[in-house]
Write an enzyme that holds these catalytic residues in place. Structure first.
Site, PDB file in Angstrom:
ATOM      1  N   LEU A  17       0.802  -1.223   0.000  1.00 37.93           N
ATOM      2  CA  LEU A  17       0.000   0.000   0.000  1.00 37.93           C
ATOM      3  C   LEU A  17       0.836   1.274   0.000  1.00 37.93           C
ATOM      4  CD1 LEU A  17      -2.750  -1.317   2.417  1.00 37.93           C
ATOM      5  CD2 LEU A  17      -2.668  -1.465  -0.065  1.00 37.93           C
ATOM      6  N   CYS A  18       2.133   1.127  -0.204  1.00 34.63           N
ATOM      7  CA  CYS A  18       3.001   2.309  -0.310  1.00 34.63           C
ATOM      8  C   CYS A  18       2.792   3.004  -1.653  1.00 34.63           C
ATOM      9  CB  CYS A  18       4.466   1.885  -0.230  1.00 34.63           C
ATOM     10  SG  CYS A  18       5.126   1.871   1.428  1.00 34.63           S
ATOM     11  N   HIS A  19       2.877   4.319  -1.603  1.00 32.48           N
ATOM     12  CA  HIS A  19       2.810   5.110  -2.825  1.00 32.48           C
ATOM     13  C   HIS A  19       4.172   5.128  -3.509  1.00 32.48           C
ATOM     14  CE1 HIS A  19      -0.450   6.640  -0.288  1.00 32.48           C
ATOM     15  NE2 HIS A  19      -1.063   6.998  -1.397  1.00 32.48           N
ATOM     16  N   MET A  75       8.923   4.405   5.174  1.00 29.34           N
ATOM     17  CA  MET A  75       9.013   3.010   4.739  1.00 29.34           C
ATOM     18  C   MET A  75      10.248   2.783   3.865  1.00 29.34           C
ATOM     19  SD  MET A  75       6.669   1.796   6.470  1.00 29.34           S
ATOM     20  CE  MET A  75       7.217   0.142   6.047  1.00 29.34           C
ATOM     21  N   GLU A  76      10.606   3.806   3.097  1.00 27.44           N
ATOM     22  CA  GLU A  76      11.792   3.683   2.250  1.00 27.44           C
ATOM     23  C   GLU A  76      13.053   3.546   3.105  1.00 27.44           C
ATOM     24  OE1 GLU A  76       9.197   5.546   1.629  1.00 27.44           O
ATOM     25  OE2 GLU A  76       8.639   4.976  -0.417  1.00 27.44           O
ATOM     26  N   ASP A 107      23.281 -12.498   4.469  1.00 30.30           N
ATOM     27  CA  ASP A 107      23.552 -13.413   3.356  1.00 30.30           C
ATOM     28  C   ASP A 107      25.048 -13.618   3.157  1.00 30.30           C
ATOM     29  OD1 ASP A 107      23.033 -14.922   0.957  1.00 30.30           O
ATOM     30  OD2 ASP A 107      23.595 -13.158  -0.188  1.00 30.30           O
TER      31      ASP A 107
END
Lengths: 174, 174, 174, 174, 174, 174
Positions: free
Chosen positions: B81-83, B119-120, B134
């Protein structure tokens, strides 16, 4: 000083320490499975809002689950030195402890391939946790994503690994 | 019971609790910045292996930095739901405390846009941490990715947010 | 030794030489355009096969053109430190000189944004050239993709750039 | 006029010359390897700036290497008629000749599959070269990406191919 | 009420009705093929414009074909619970009936794998149809994409399926 | 024969009929909105299975909604000549008529930009419909995705468009 076993261990770095994708051409395909876990810590009221908020129970979880599944499939695109793998099963589940303000996540990923799916399981957990964060951040900006680790893995030359129950001191909060 | 302010808060859910991408059409574009943090806990020897291992210092960090930057740009693709946003600056940095077995990550993201870049920044930290995992997992399978949170944000209607220094009890390990 | 102007030039590297995405937050949006060129060298018969081979003229070009246009839009996803940009126009064209065994490519890309579209034009040319290679490699494995460079750019603080006509000695084949 | 062998050669085009993805369903999986090369020509001072510029040696190469590896994995997404393949090894390396103003790139890609990895190796080289261009363009806008070709391939029905040493006249600059 | 066979049928939902990617780890790889169909309905003049418009015949089809092929390869990225698959053949074709104002699409997809390619064929048709729409929408905004269905499939445990010729009443327009 | 207005209409094709991304550099940014619709036709029992199947109501819709939203954001990546756009709002909703065996879909997309969001709304509907198909195909292989069209659009130079209520004869089933 680093002994040769340790040096060999950082298998993504070649003799000059340059990144490369490890050559797994000669490895045999085996059935692989990995389980990863994680936590999102938040206000107890935020957990309750997700669980009891008057909207269909679990919709936050439903979106986060889809996000985790889709992210597992994109692991090779996100983690530079991961091999592409054809995942054969992905499961993402949630459990919540409102009084502790915790949502626990677990991802189980399977494949038949030349390398393991640890990173796929960890990526599924991470992106599902980020999605929970995204959907709840308007009410609780101080959430913390935490304790993301590999719970177990099976298959491949190194065989089965099951994490010992105790987290390192600084993570376990003791 | 949830009051109306809380209900409004879960802004990704509409009246029936269905997911939607929040309508920000009418919002003005402002300069936005967000800083997110995280930790990767590992054996002290693993930290030292990264730092002093005979290969060009920091190559693990170099790969993880690139992974974090590239992931920040893909946040809208990962978090349902992120723009989409046109990021104007991304910085990912690392610091290490070998004796504690910790690598700390910080991501700073900027944009000029209608929504924030929290969020970024969190995605950059998460994917950089996964990349460290990793690259080191062959020597240390018990690493834990932890304490991923928003440190600060600026811009937008809700203004500046700076996280209070103390983590919640269970996360801070006190 | 490097003077300070040169040092400033490698703008993707911060003070410690670590990669970061350059901060363009404060730059104004201007109309930008860039034109890039490239060549695919092959057997003269391969060029003729493309042009006259009994199938609708130009289908190789048609696929390569679409590939170039789509790749331009993905530049920010491929080149780690490129900013995402909303491209407003992309044109990819081809011309051929069968007797020299050459197919020339040109890509013209436009945007209104804070950074230029040089990399987008160069990426369009590169991927269109790779697509030609892919479609023709079964008859001619010795093709060479060559002379990919920026022909001109407009817009932005550094203004207009038009490449001087002469390639460097080793590239121009003189 | 085109003979039937040549016509068969353009295997991406069907009888009507329409693009399609060649049917490799019935082919056996074999171990495949391809090596591709390329050059970035620039001012000698630009090469030196990369090599000796006071920042950790090779960071431009480090970012370009990661970009090349990640691009190889996305080849099927960029080149319209390429088959998806599960790459089992990717290596990207650089060497520089400052006095000639040249940086040479080489990519080696492996898989076990039904089709070869020539395009993957060529894509890795192309995107690594574009990344070098991107990171250096602020000091040298006249760089040229050049001489991208297939050096060798192994595996598959057509067997081993090793490029003859001499480039075509116009590319070799003699 | 739903019998147990039906319940088992919605195989993407686990016991609690939560989405998951079905576990196909233990399934054998077989040769698979699926054919899907679709229609784009438009003004007869729009069909004629595509077919006879003074520009190289079929360029709209050429772009739509490439779009369909590329989308088939991305099916696992678009459809949340689809397994990644290594497609071994993709064919997209068009036929037109100008007097009825119809363009018919067909996609044929093949793989050797543990799951079928129905969704890949349907995705190819859908995206090719959307591309036709996109390229023609400036002259005809009332186009309808319609009758997308699975024509046949082969391979896998459930064997061969061939659709009966008659569409359901409401779709067939009788 | 095609008049000049029609010819201009196929705006994605240049003078020689070659594909290009239409140049919108000079267009002003305006608020845009588009609504698209679609249908999935299936057995009435399949609709009921989705609605009443003992698992949390609407989980199929929940996954399909997320898929549609995420696909809308990727439209520029799927449709070759679409411009990238920063969507500012996406809504996907469903309604069902079990006795007719129909699930109706609607997507509403908004942006502030230089081009419209018709394709984004149509892509959201298409991918949401494909996701429903995917999740139900084990019980009903004869589903048909149908009647995907643009319901309305607002904004931009061409202004408001509202589709007339009647579908073309062959689509409306009269």
């Amino acid at each position: 000083m680093m002994n040769s076993k340790e040096k060999a261990g950082l298998s993504h770095l070649d003799d000059q320490g340059q990144a490369k994708m490890v050559d797994v051409t000669a490895k045999v395909e085996t059935t692989r499975e990995a389980v990863a876990c994680g936590l999102v810590r938040m206000q107890p009221s935020t957990v309750r809002l997700i669980l009891e908020g008057g909207f269909p129970k679990g919709d936050v979880f439903s979106v986060a689950r889809v996000a985790g599944i889709m992210a597992a499939k994109k692991t090779w695109e996100l983690i530079p030195l991961c091999h592409p793998l054809m995942l054969t099963g992905i499961d993402v589940s949630f459990s919540s402890t409102p009084e502790r303000g915790e949502i626990a996540l677990e991802a189980r990923v399977k494949t038949v391939g030349k390398t393991g799916v640890e990173m796929e399981a960890l990526t599924a957990v991470s992106v599902a946790a980020l999605t929970i964060y995204d959907m709840c951040k308007a009410v609780d900006r101080e959430m913390v994503i935490s304790e993301i680790f590999l719970q177990s893995k099976q298959g491949g030359r190194s065989g089965t690994f099951i994490r010992s129950g105790v987290l390192p001191p600084s993570a376990s909060g003791s």
